[in-house]
Design a protein around this motif. Structure first.
Motif, PDB file in Angstrom:
ATOM      1  N   MET A  56       0.908  -1.044  -0.418  1.00 18.73           N
ATOM      2  CA  MET A  56       0.190   0.564   0.340  1.00 18.73           C
ATOM      3  C   MET A  56       1.223   1.359  -0.031  1.00 18.73           C
ATOM      4  O   MET A  56       0.252   2.059  -0.415  1.00 18.73           O
ATOM      5  N   THR A  57       1.653   1.191   1.039  1.00  9.91           N
ATOM      6  CA  THR A  57       2.747   2.542   0.716  1.00  9.91           C
ATOM      7  C   THR A  57       3.259   2.814  -0.579  1.00  9.91           C
ATOM      8  O   THR A  57       3.027   3.823  -1.254  1.00  9.91           O
ATOM      9  N   GLU A  58       3.585   1.760  -1.513  1.00  8.09           N
ATOM     10  CA  GLU A  58       4.127   1.434  -2.852  1.00  8.09           C
ATOM     11  C   GLU A  58       2.871   2.417  -3.650  1.00  8.09           C
ATOM     12  O   GLU A  58       3.796   3.454  -4.368  1.00  8.09           O
ATOM     13  N   LEU A  59       1.950   1.923  -3.746  1.00  5.58           N
ATOM     14  CA  LEU A  59       1.076   2.540  -4.219  1.00  5.58           C
ATOM     15  C   LEU A  59       0.729   4.287  -3.980  1.00  5.58           C
ATOM     16  O   LEU A  59       0.671   4.963  -4.202  1.00  5.58           O
ATOM     17  N   LEU A  60       0.790   4.847  -2.826  1.00  5.62           N
ATOM     18  CA  LEU A  60       0.706   5.268  -1.696  1.00  5.62           C
ATOM     19  C   LEU A  60       1.966   6.258  -3.031  1.00  5.62           C
ATOM     20  O   LEU A  60       1.414   7.621  -2.839  1.00  5.62           O
ATOM     21  N   ALA A  61       3.418   6.139  -2.392  1.00  3.35           N
ATOM     22  CA  ALA A  61       4.174   6.948  -2.719  1.00  3.35           C
ATOM     23  C   ALA A  61       3.932   7.624  -4.724  1.00  3.35           C
ATOM     24  O   ALA A  61       4.876   8.401  -5.477  1.00  3.35           O
ATOM     25  N   GLU A  62       3.486   6.474  -5.583  1.00  2.00           N
ATOM     26  CA  GLU A  62       2.698   6.650  -7.143  1.00  2.00           C
ATOM     27  C   GLU A  62       2.152   7.778  -7.150  1.00  2.00           C
ATOM     28  O   GLU A  62       1.651   8.329  -8.061  1.00  2.00           O
ATOM     29  N   SER A  63       1.311   8.329  -6.253  1.00  2.00           N
ATOM     30  CA  SER A  63      -0.253   9.424  -5.398  1.00  2.00           C
ATOM     31  C   SER A  63       1.047  10.764  -6.397  1.00  2.00           C
ATOM     32  O   SER A  63       2.048  10.686  -5.310  1.00  2.00           O
ATOM     33  N   LYS A  64      -0.135  11.347  -5.963  1.00  2.00           N
ATOM     34  CA  LYS A  64       0.144  12.925  -5.953  1.00  2.00           C
ATOM     35  C   LYS A  64       0.649  12.776  -4.703  1.00  2.00           C
ATOM     36  O   LYS A  64      -0.187  13.019  -3.723  1.00  2.00           O
ATOM     37  N   LEU A  65       1.913  13.754  -4.173  1.00  2.00           N
ATOM     38  CA  LEU A  65       2.187  13.913  -2.825  1.00  2.00           C
ATOM     39  C   LEU A  65       2.738  15.205  -2.827  1.00  2.00           C
ATOM     40  O   LEU A  65       3.427  15.220  -3.563  1.00  2.00           O
ATOM     41  N   ASP A  66       3.327  16.217  -1.524  1.00  2.00           N
ATOM     42  CA  ASP A  66       3.922  17.268  -1.481  1.00  2.00           C
ATOM     43  C   ASP A  66       5.864  16.754  -1.005  1.00  2.00           C
ATOM     44  O   ASP A  66       4.973  15.934  -0.470  1.00  2.00           O
ATOM     45  N   GLU A  67       5.751  17.482  -0.995  1.00  2.00           N
ATOM     46  CA  GLU A  67       7.645  17.575  -0.317  1.00  2.00           C
ATOM     47  C   GLU A  67       7.380  16.282   0.538  1.00  2.00           C
ATOM     48  O   GLU A  67       7.945  15.184   1.197  1.00  2.00           O
ATOM     49  N   ARG A  68       6.755  17.383   1.978  1.00  2.00           N
ATOM     50  CA  ARG A  68       6.575  16.302   3.580  1.00  2.00           C
ATOM     51  C   ARG A  68       5.719  15.091   3.516  1.00  2.00           C
ATOM     52  O   ARG A  68       6.338  14.169   4.197  1.00  2.00           O
ATOM     53  N   GLN A  69       4.849  15.165   2.339  1.00  2.00           N
ATOM     54  CA  GLN A  69       3.931  13.708   2.586  1.00  2.00           C
ATOM     55  C   GLN A  69       5.191  12.870   2.193  1.00  2.00           C
ATOM     56  O   GLN A  69       5.099  11.716   2.369  1.00  2.00           O
ATOM     57  N   ARG A  70       6.046  12.576   1.191  1.00  2.00           N
ATOM     58  CA  ARG A  70       6.693  11.943   0.551  1.00  2.00           C
ATOM     59  C   ARG A  70       7.303  10.850   0.942  1.00  2.00           C
ATOM     60  O   ARG A  70       8.160  10.073   1.388  1.00  2.00           O
ATOM     61  N   ARG A  71       8.398  12.277   2.136  1.00  2.00           N
ATOM     62  CA  ARG A  71       8.905  12.229   3.175  1.00  2.00           C
ATOM     63  C   ARG A  71       8.676  11.089   4.125  1.00  2.00           C
ATOM     64  O   ARG A  71       8.947  10.214   4.434  1.00  2.00           O
ATOM     65  N   PHE A  72       7.494  11.244   4.843  1.00  2.00           N
ATOM     66  CA  PHE A  72       6.403  10.467   5.351  1.00  2.00           C
ATOM     67  C   PHE A  72       6.483   8.408   4.831  1.00  2.00           C
ATOM     68  O   PHE A  72       6.898   7.994   5.804  1.00  2.00           O
ATOM     69  N   VAL A  73       5.796   9.238   3.587  1.00  2.00           N
ATOM     70  CA  VAL A  73       5.586   8.022   3.552  1.00  2.00           C
ATOM     71  C   VAL A  73       7.068   6.566   2.581  1.00  2.00           C
ATOM     72  O   VAL A  73       6.946   5.596   2.783  1.00  2.00           O
TER      73      VAL A  73
END
Ligand code: ADP
Length: 275
Positions: A56-73
């Motif tokens: 699920m986190t791999e799928l999440l990483a492919e979606s539109k995220l800002d820099e902070r969200q990307r770091r969390f994922v």
């Protein structure tokens, strides 16, 4: 007569002790087997949901995220993968302890596997000044018969350690045939690094389970100390030996041999080398 009576008494007492010792050994074996079975089933139960979380986190990483969200994922992903590695190591350790680690035998593409292993590493070199190079002998056969997943596991462990314990310089993977005939090939794999090295008095125990050079609570590097002992068991199952040469502050060279029956170069590999 007194001496004979005394000897008979001693023999009786010895026999009683022997029986008790056998009973205790049997109980210890049973307890050990139960422990290994418990560890194996727990590890299996833990792996399944964790794989779901990582997926699920791999799928999440492919979606539109800002820099902070990307770091969390990214943190979720790497923590999940670390946990999965830990659980897999415990599962392998319990299989080895219970004497039930089996290797599979199928035809696979050795060169494809080696390329893939090396390509999967650079991502982890991001924050380090390391060059990773691969040197394959031209006589290396393309297809061999063995367990490509277990071979990958040993290579990932040795390369992962080389990266973990090296801040700058070069890591080199060499693969040479030591003996080739029509039926089989004996290969020598070695991983050389320019890292922190290992003190001479620790080299002898390095392949024992839970052995780590720095085992203080404040230690800098993570890990369980299981990787090398698992690698040793796998290499021995592949008919080989594993060893290390190292100099503190200069670097290390881990090597292992393995024998593979050859498979027809024209036939298709019957199992993919990717995990
Ligand atoms: P882990 O890395 O999970 O602790 P391993 O069994 O793979 O477990 O390694 C055991 C120990 O051997 C490490 O903790 C480290 O002290 C030492 N070691 C292994 N590889 C290297 C290396 N390339 N350079 C320096 N030390 C190493």
């Amino acid at each position: 007569l007194i001496t004979i009576r005394q000897s008979v008494r001693e023999m009786k007492s010895l026999a009683v002790h022997t029986v008790r010792l056998e009973e205790a050994t049997q109980k210890a074996d049973e307890a050990n087997k139960a422990k290994s079975e418990f560890l194996a089933s727990m590890s299996h139960e833990l792996r399944t949901p964790l794989n779901g979380v990582i997926g699920m986190t791999e799928l999440l990483a492919e979606s539109k995220l800002d820099e902070r969200q990307r770091r969390f994922v990214h943190t979720c992903q790497s923590s999940g993968k670390m946990l999965l590695k830990l659980i897999s190591d415990i599962l392998d350790y319990s299989k080895i302890e219970a004497g039930c680690m089996e290797l599979e035998q199928y035809c696979f593409d050795l060169r494809e596997l080696l390329d893939d292993v090396v390509l999967s590493m650079p991502i982890r070199l991001d924050d380090k000044n390391i060059k990773l190079t691969c040197h394959l002998d031209e006589l290396l056969p393309t297809r061999v018969i063995g367990d490509s997943h277990r071979l990958r596991q040993v290579l990932l462990n040795l390369l992962g350690n080389a990266i973990k314990f090296t801040d700058q310089g070069e890591i080199r993977l060499f693969v040479h045939p030591q003996r080739i005939d029509d039926a089989q090939v004996k290969l020598l794999f070695s991983v050389e690094d320019t890292g922190i090295g290992i003190p001479a008095d620790r080299l002898g125990s390095l392949f024992e389970s839970f052995s780590q050079v720095d085992n203080s609570i404040s230690r800098k590097y993570g890990g369980t100390g299981l990787g090398l002992s698992i690698s040793k068991s796998i290499v021995e199952k592949m008919g080989g030996v594993i060893g290390v040469e190292s100099q503190e502050g200069v670097g290390s060279r881990f090597w292992f041999t393995a024998t593979f029956p050859r498979c027809d170069e024209t036939s298709e590999p019957n199992q993919t080398t990717k995990p």
